[in-house]
Design an enzyme around this catalytic site. Structure first.
Site, PDB file in Angstrom:
ATOM      1  N   PRO A  83       3.566  -8.789   3.163  1.00 51.35           N
ATOM      2  CA  PRO A  83       4.963  -8.367   3.232  1.00 51.35           C
ATOM      3  C   PRO A  83       5.816  -9.505   3.780  1.00 51.35           C
ATOM      4  CG  PRO A  83       3.661  -7.351   4.983  1.00 51.35           C
ATOM      5  CD  PRO A  83       2.696  -8.066   4.087  1.00 51.35           C
ATOM      6  N   ASP A  84       7.059  -9.593   3.323  1.00 52.21           N
ATOM      7  CA  ASP A  84       7.981 -10.595   3.863  1.00 52.21           C
ATOM      8  C   ASP A  84       8.671  -9.972   5.085  1.00 52.21           C
ATOM      9  OD1 ASP A  84      10.281 -12.224   4.422  1.00 52.21           O
ATOM     10  OD2 ASP A  84       9.941 -13.179   2.475  1.00 52.21           O
ATOM     11  N   ILE A  85       8.277 -10.422   6.255  1.00 51.61           N
ATOM     12  CA  ILE A  85       8.729  -9.806   7.509  1.00 51.61           C
ATOM     13  C   ILE A  85      10.238  -9.980   7.684  1.00 51.61           C
ATOM     14  CG2 ILE A  85       8.418  -9.823  10.033  1.00 51.61           C
ATOM     15  CD1 ILE A  85       5.595 -11.035   9.483  1.00 51.61           C
TER      16      ILE A  85
ATOM     17  N   ASN B  97      -2.396 -22.235   8.408  1.00 50.87           N
ATOM     18  CA  ASN B  97      -1.602 -23.422   8.097  1.00 50.87           C
ATOM     19  C   ASN B  97      -1.446 -24.246   9.364  1.00 50.87           C
ATOM     20  OD1 ASN B  97       0.923 -22.533   9.522  1.00 50.87           O
ATOM     21  ND2 ASN B  97       0.680 -20.855   8.071  1.00 50.87           N
TER      22      ASN B  97
ATOM     23  N   LYS C 152      17.146 -13.715   0.734  1.00 51.75           N
ATOM     24  CA  LYS C 152      16.734 -12.867   1.873  1.00 51.75           C
ATOM     25  C   LYS C 152      17.935 -12.258   2.592  1.00 51.75           C
ATOM     26  CE  LYS C 152      12.422 -15.369   2.594  1.00 51.75           C
ATOM     27  NZ  LYS C 152      11.176 -15.335   3.307  1.00 51.75           N
TER      28      LYS C 152
HETATM   29  O1  C5P Z   1      10.001 -17.626   1.744  1.00 52.69           O
HETATM   30  P1  C5P Z   1       9.577 -18.486   2.851  1.00 52.69           P
HETATM   31  O2  C5P Z   1       8.179 -18.215   3.323  1.00 52.69           O
HETATM   32  O3  C5P Z   1       9.765 -19.961   2.662  1.00 52.69           O
HETATM   33  O4  C5P Z   1      10.585 -18.090   4.029  1.00 52.69           O
HETATM   34  C1  C5P Z   1      10.472 -18.617   5.280  1.00 52.69           C
HETATM   35  C2  C5P Z   1      11.103 -17.680   6.265  1.00 52.69           C
HETATM   36  O5  C5P Z   1      10.681 -16.351   6.038  1.00 52.69           O
HETATM   37  C3  C5P Z   1      10.695 -17.989   7.675  1.00 52.69           C
HETATM   38  O6  C5P Z   1      11.762 -17.625   8.506  1.00 52.69           O
HETATM   39  C4  C5P Z   1       9.481 -17.081   7.871  1.00 52.69           C
HETATM   40  O7  C5P Z   1       9.275 -16.788   9.251  1.00 52.69           O
HETATM   41  C5  C5P Z   1       9.852 -15.871   7.081  1.00 52.69           C
HETATM   42  N1  C5P Z   1       8.724 -15.180   6.433  1.00 52.69           N
HETATM   43  C6  C5P Z   1       8.385 -13.918   6.865  1.00 52.69           C
HETATM   44  N2  C5P Z   1       7.354 -13.239   6.254  1.00 52.69           N
HETATM   45  C7  C5P Z   1       6.708 -13.784   5.222  1.00 52.69           C
HETATM   46  C8  C5P Z   1       7.048 -15.066   4.764  1.00 52.69           C
HETATM   47  C9  C5P Z   1       8.057 -15.734   5.403  1.00 52.69           C
HETATM   48  O8  C5P Z   1       8.994 -13.425   7.833  1.00 52.69           O
HETATM   49  N3  C5P Z   1       5.728 -13.106   4.651  1.00 52.69           N
END
Ligand code: C5P
Length: 398
Positions: free
Chosen positions: A305-307, A210, A341
């Site tokens: 995974p959502d970090i 991106n 979150k």
């Molecule tokens: O859900 P979204 O991607 O919009 O959320 C954005 C936030 O979540 C940001 O702080 C981003 O760094 C974090 N994020 C993450 N891992 C992901 C997706 C988003 O840590 N896979």
């Protein structure tokens, strides 16, 4: 109301074309109420005159180690003892080398060696000089010695080349000095930050990424360092140089970023997820470059995974701050994201304004509602945001 004490700085100017910016820097420091005493090397006087600096500072300018006007003949001691800090701007490669080795063969280097106050340097040099192994070693030595390094910046240079080595603009240095004099609210606090984009391989040469530049995350790392925090910056691919003093961890994919964060999340007090992490990765990237064929190509994508959500749901989570870049309905989506979150603080911005640009507009969401920060450059916003984070973190850890 208690009055702020007068701040005193010795502004040391060394020989480089960026010396012309020192006049503007001096003007801004004086405007901030800083009492400035200028000391110039012989080479600096070839680029800008002591008369200019005297006029702007309202004080005599020191250029000579053997100045007979000092009653005790000890300008190097008198000048440094009266100062709260010494700022060298511009700091040439040669002067940085002198500092790293403790040389004292002119007034400015002698007063730096004899100082009993903090030293701040703003490097300015050609990009090859900045990248030279000797300069790398010298800068590392200065950092190890506790010297604060502001900049340099990347861009077009006086020699016509382009790259790292430009001195920061006068405005940025003046802001850095203002931040230096502010109390350090996050002294000893460990902050883990993710920044930049992730890159998800499709094959050996192609990938999905991106337009995140990393500028906001890097500015936040800089602002956190200014508040005295220990900063680990986990960064995707960017063209930026990590702020001096931050521990950098370079990653490419979301999986690598996740691993880097997992290893360190248990040991941090604050986690700030600024990275634009890809939501999906290619299920089976090809090791070889995929050959073009007549038909369509279908890629299977699987979720990453959502970090941030992972860190926020640890049994003893650090104070977690998230970012949300939305292209519409910012207020509604950002607050929804914060709750989903489980974050004490979420920073919202409009993706079309934020991504890649130097300026931004941020809205902070927390339990008490939303709070907009003024439109500004990313470093200014990062400093305002860090103030807010420090306040919320202090409140949460009481
Ligand atoms: O859900 P979204 O991607 O919009 O959320 C954005 C936030 O979540 C940001 O702080 C981003 O760094 C974090 N994020 C993450 N891992 C992901 C997706 C988003 O840590 N896979």
């Amino acid at each position: 109301m208690t009055q702020e004490p007068t701040r005193r700085i010795v502004l040391g100017i060394t020989g480089g074309i960026a010396a012309y910016k020192a006049a503007e820097l001096l003007r801004l420091l004086v405007k901030q109420g800083v009492e400035v005493q200028v000391a110039m090397t012989e080479a600096a006087c070839r680029f800008i005159t002591p008369t200019t600096m005297q006029g702007l500072s309202g004080n005599p300018v020191f250029t000579d180690q053997w100045d007979a006007s000092m009653p005790n003949g000890m300008a190097h001691i008198n000048l440094s003892r009266a100062a709260d800090a010494i700022l060298i701007a511009p700091a040439s490669a040669d002067f940085i080398a002198k500092l790293a080795h403790g040389l004292a063969n002119d007034l400015l280097s002698t007063l730096c060696l004899a100082r009993n106050c903090p030293l701040i340097v703003a490097p300015a040099m050609n990009r090859e000089m900045w990248l030279n192994a000797a300069t790398r070693r010298n800068i590392a030595q200065l950092l190890a010695d506790g010297v604060q390094v502001l900049g340099p910046d990347c861009g077009v240079q006086a020699c016509g080349e382009e790259g790292m080595g430009r001195m920061l603009e006068a405005e940025q240095l003046a802001q850095g000095i203002a931040a230096f004099f502010k109390p350090k609210r996050l002294l000893g606090t460990k902050i883990l930050i993710t920044a930049g984009p992730t890159y998800e391989a499709i094959d050996a040469v192609r990938g999905i990424t991106n337009r995140s530049s990393g500028k906001m995350g890097y500015a936040i790392a800089q602002a956190a360092l200014e508040q005295g925090a220990e900063v680990v910056l986990v960064s995707g691919l960017t063209a930026l140089v990590k702020p001096q003093g931050a521990q950098g961890v370079d990653v490419v994919s979301a999986a690598q970023m996740f691993d880097a964060v997992k290893q360190r999340a248990g040991d941090c007090d604050i986690f700030i997820g600024v990275a634009a992490v890809a939501d999906y990765r290619v299920a089976q990237p090809s090791e070889q470059k995929i050959k073009k064929s007549a038909g369509t190509l279908t890629l299977e994508l699987v979720p990453n995974p959502d970090i941030l959500a992972y860190v926020a749901s640890l049994p003893k989570p650090p104070f977690c701050v998230g970012f949300a870049a939305e292209s519409e309905n910012l207020m509604e989506y950002a607050e929804q994201k914060r709750r989903a979150k489980k974050l004490p603080l979420l920073v919202g911005n409009l993706a079309q304004q934020a991504i890649g640009s130097d300026d931004n507009e941020l809205v902070l969401f927390d339990d008490s509602g939303s709070h907009a920060l003024p439109h500004a450059d990313k470093l200014t916003l990062a400093r305002l945001l860090m103030q807010h984070i420090a306040q919320r973190y202090e409140g949460a850890s009481k």
